[in-house]
Design a protein around this motif. Sequence first.
Motif, PDB file in Angstrom:
ATOM      1  N   HIS A  90       0.780  -1.258  -0.178  1.00 39.06           N
ATOM      2  CA  HIS A  90      -0.107   0.018  -0.067  1.00 39.06           C
ATOM      3  C   HIS A  90       0.907   1.012   0.043  1.00 39.06           C
ATOM      4  O   HIS A  90       0.325   2.380  -0.131  1.00 39.06           O
ATOM      5  N   LEU A  91       2.087   1.164   0.275  1.00 35.18           N
ATOM      6  CA  LEU A  91       3.064   2.209   0.286  1.00 35.18           C
ATOM      7  C   LEU A  91       3.582   2.555  -1.253  1.00 35.18           C
ATOM      8  O   LEU A  91       4.406   3.463  -1.335  1.00 35.18           O
ATOM      9  N   VAL A  92       3.631   1.693  -2.107  1.00 32.05           N
ATOM     10  CA  VAL A  92       4.468   1.721  -3.352  1.00 32.05           C
ATOM     11  C   VAL A  92       4.196   2.852  -4.073  1.00 32.05           C
ATOM     12  O   VAL A  92       5.098   3.902  -4.491  1.00 32.05           O
ATOM     13  N   GLN A  93       2.855   3.235  -3.999  1.00 29.88           N
ATOM     14  CA  GLN A  93       2.512   4.472  -4.969  1.00 29.88           C
ATOM     15  C   GLN A  93       3.169   5.665  -4.359  1.00 29.88           C
ATOM     16  O   GLN A  93       3.817   6.526  -5.190  1.00 29.88           O
ATOM     17  N   SER A  94       2.868   5.785  -2.899  1.00 27.68           N
ATOM     18  CA  SER A  94       3.393   7.071  -2.426  1.00 27.68           C
ATOM     19  C   SER A  94       5.144   7.121  -2.524  1.00 27.68           C
ATOM     20  O   SER A  94       5.519   8.212  -2.753  1.00 27.68           O
ATOM     21  N   VAL A  96      15.298  -3.291  -7.545  1.00 33.95           N
ATOM     22  CA  VAL A  96      15.009  -2.298  -8.357  1.00 33.95           C
ATOM     23  C   VAL A  96      15.311  -0.871  -8.008  1.00 33.95           C
ATOM     24  O   VAL A  96      15.048  -0.680  -6.731  1.00 33.95           O
ATOM     25  N   SER A  97      16.161   0.013  -8.851  1.00 36.36           N
ATOM     26  CA  SER A  97      16.480   1.432  -8.242  1.00 36.36           C
ATOM     27  C   SER A  97      16.259   2.469  -9.301  1.00 36.36           C
ATOM     28  O   SER A  97      16.025   2.078 -10.542  1.00 36.36           O
ATOM     29  N   LEU A  98      15.534   3.688  -8.705  1.00 32.12           N
ATOM     30  CA  LEU A  98      15.218   4.637  -9.512  1.00 32.12           C
ATOM     31  C   LEU A  98      15.845   5.928  -9.024  1.00 32.12           C
ATOM     32  O   LEU A  98      16.068   6.210  -7.806  1.00 32.12           O
ATOM     33  N   ALA A 115       3.561  -4.284  -8.794  1.00 37.65           N
ATOM     34  CA  ALA A 115       2.912  -3.049  -8.308  1.00 37.65           C
ATOM     35  C   ALA A 115       3.872  -2.055  -8.818  1.00 37.65           C
ATOM     36  O   ALA A 115       3.448  -0.863  -9.403  1.00 37.65           O
ATOM     37  N   ILE A 116       5.227  -2.130  -8.760  1.00 36.70           N
ATOM     38  CA  ILE A 116       6.215  -0.922  -9.235  1.00 36.70           C
ATOM     39  C   ILE A 116       6.021  -0.888 -10.844  1.00 36.70           C
ATOM     40  O   ILE A 116       5.769   0.182 -11.284  1.00 36.70           O
ATOM     41  N   TYR A 144       4.136   1.850 -15.592  1.00 33.28           N
ATOM     42  CA  TYR A 144       3.327   2.116 -16.687  1.00 33.28           C
ATOM     43  C   TYR A 144       2.112   3.017 -16.828  1.00 33.28           C
ATOM     44  O   TYR A 144       2.045   3.889 -17.678  1.00 33.28           O
ATOM     45  N   THR A 145       1.436   2.908 -15.715  1.00 29.70           N
ATOM     46  CA  THR A 145       0.094   3.672 -15.610  1.00 29.70           C
ATOM     47  C   THR A 145       0.277   5.193 -15.642  1.00 29.70           C
ATOM     48  O   THR A 145      -0.118   6.418 -15.907  1.00 29.70           O
TER      49      THR A 145
END
Lengths: 528, 239
Positions: free
Chosen positions: B43-47, B81-83, B103-104, B109-110
């Motif tokens: 649930h924290l992925v988006q933020s 994964v690193s951004l 989720a990442i 994509y979205t």
Amino acid sequence: MAVFNWDALNAEELKAALSAADPGQIAGLDTDYLLEYAAEDTDITWNFYQHILVPALDKFKAYADYHKEQMVSAITHNAIQQLLGIWIDVTYMEQHREKLLLLQEEQMAAIFNHKEIKAGIDSFNQAVLDNLLKSEPEVKYHKIPDRKPEPVKFTKEGQVSRKWKAWYTLEEEVERLTNDPVPLPRYVKFLEKVKDFKDKLALYPNLTDAEIKYYNLFSVKSPDDKRWLFYDALRMPVKVTVFNKHNPDAPKKPSVDESAMLGMGEIGKLFIDWQSSTKELQFIESLVSRLDGDDIFHPQFKIPGTYTGRLSGNGGFSMQILPKTAGFLEAFRPAPGHKLVDIDVSALEPVVLTELSRDAGLLSVYGPNASPYADIYLTVGSRLGNMGQPFRDCGYDYLNPTKEAVAKCKKEHKNLRGIVKKLHLSCIAEGELVQVRRHGLIPIDKVMCGMLVWDGQEWVTTDGAILKGVKDIIQFNNIGMTPDHEVLTNVGWEISERANPLQCIKPKQSGYRWADVWGLVCNIFRVL
Amino acid sequence: MNCKHSQDNHSNQVQVPYAILRPSPNVKLRTKEYKKYPTLPLHLVQSVLYKATVNSTTPIIIDLETTSALAHNKKDAVAAVSLASSHSVVSINVKDNHKLWLAILNYLYTKSVPLIAHNTSFDMAWMLRDFNPNALYYHEFKLFNFVGCTYAMYRHLATEGFRGQQWSLDYAQKTLLQIESNKIERNKKLVEQGLIKKRISNDILLKLLGSEEEVSKYQQSVTERESEDTEDEDTPEED
């Protein structure tokens, strides 16, 4: 966890202990390190992009646009085709492999049954045996622990001098070794080695590659062995030499590649045939070993992979240099309900050349009013003298080309059209003088096939000069050449821009020319 | 972490004859700003990703750590994964957590996040594979918004062809960013964790560990790790 004392190692030991890590190894690290390294790599990439690449992209807007639109699209295609892969009919491939193995055996037999080749190879292998026998331990100097040595003598300098004596002849020695419960190890080892070698030699050439390499026997796969066979044993004329661009100072060796073997008649053809089937077999084995569980091959490309920005093969198997034999290519099968489509851009190079040069001659073939049937190579070829006669005989008229004439020329004179293609794309540095044997300095465009041209080190035959684009030239010893052209000086090969013209090595004259003699006589009279 | 800036040791840097690219000796890595997530609730992925990517003045650099180099090998997976954006660097552990990885991917994509990688072909293949498991044709793939590849740019903009020229990130780091490479430190870490496949001689191990007991302990741990790997490979996949 063990605590490592890395400071205890010197540089060489450190290098021996560490080896390059692959992505799989990094992923196995503890999470803390894994995340740290991933973040660091990303940070480095960001800095590289922001501080190094972006300033360059700002200067080259056209490239930046091309990269975003075309390059990313190509990369996407590359990634997807790797994932989807292509199905290989393994059963068909295996049948083709068996046929090839039989063919290869026949080709190998043909090579070894050829009288001259056989004599050469036999003499090579005999020389290896002779060398082995020469290394025979001499009996009189053998240390034989169980026998009586002469008493120890002390020299004046106080050094110990031991003299070992032979009590036996070689035959006696062999007999003794056979019966002796304590044989002489070195000699037994030698005898075993000779016996082993002779046994293997009797089986030659039916040995594995590893065995042939181990016993130093003649290997048809070894370029050096072939070089010896062709040029030392069979006395073939050296026409092409190998230039080692990574080590320009290395002495040039005679070439044993296909182009060199083409000029060796029947012997060369035997080797070319064998090499092509061997190469195909290697491709088959390599391809089959890379198939996944569903017999799908996943091609990989490095994009870009060359200096010019083209693709190159990746992952240990290049899809760009496949053997173009029907048996091999037929094993690549489309998915059920689909077809394989072959796409090739028609005459890409001359079309680009026309676009860039706007040359009137090229525009007559590719311009807006050009005939749809015009073929650039046939047009060029048909305008050549004797060389173009076959095209004209087939009815090709460059002013009014017809579909039938083009098809006939392509079918009947495929090789000749290929030669004209090379001539056409290889344009010529017109007017530049090169040293040609028995002709002196002549314009490069007048050099005919078979003439011997001085390359800086030796006289070499040439099929014609090739244009490498339009570049600025410099004058070096009165010869116009590009600044990066390599010339031979008495301190080795140098690029012309850096080389000293006075140190350049001049061709050897085969004899006095009348002009030289006349000049010499005039000078003598002038002095007198 | 192990990188030292070239200003400390400028004389040791490699000087290379690039015609277009210009070295930038004043670059500093954001070593203290790395945000690492060994575990990240779904649930924290988006933020987390929103904070990491929003308001970036540059495209987002993405880098994947994977268990092999072959994206088409179904047994292998993405481990981390690193951004990196213009303001932050985020690193997330996705080892054995496929849902988190998906989720990442879904977020990238979205939101159509503009992405760049060093050798985009490699990273893109892993992302497309996991995000499009059922795609059979080109048009069925849902594509990410990749806008470039630093490897391809490097290769195209540095075609000098001098002896020994490379286009790896490590080489760019040394020659253009002029930051010391920490490759040796990484390799040491890999040895310590028994991950380098090449066997190290007993003499060297003895020097490193000091006693034969420690050497045998280390070798045992490596053997155990290798046997675990083999068992993993032998385990049939669950479909």
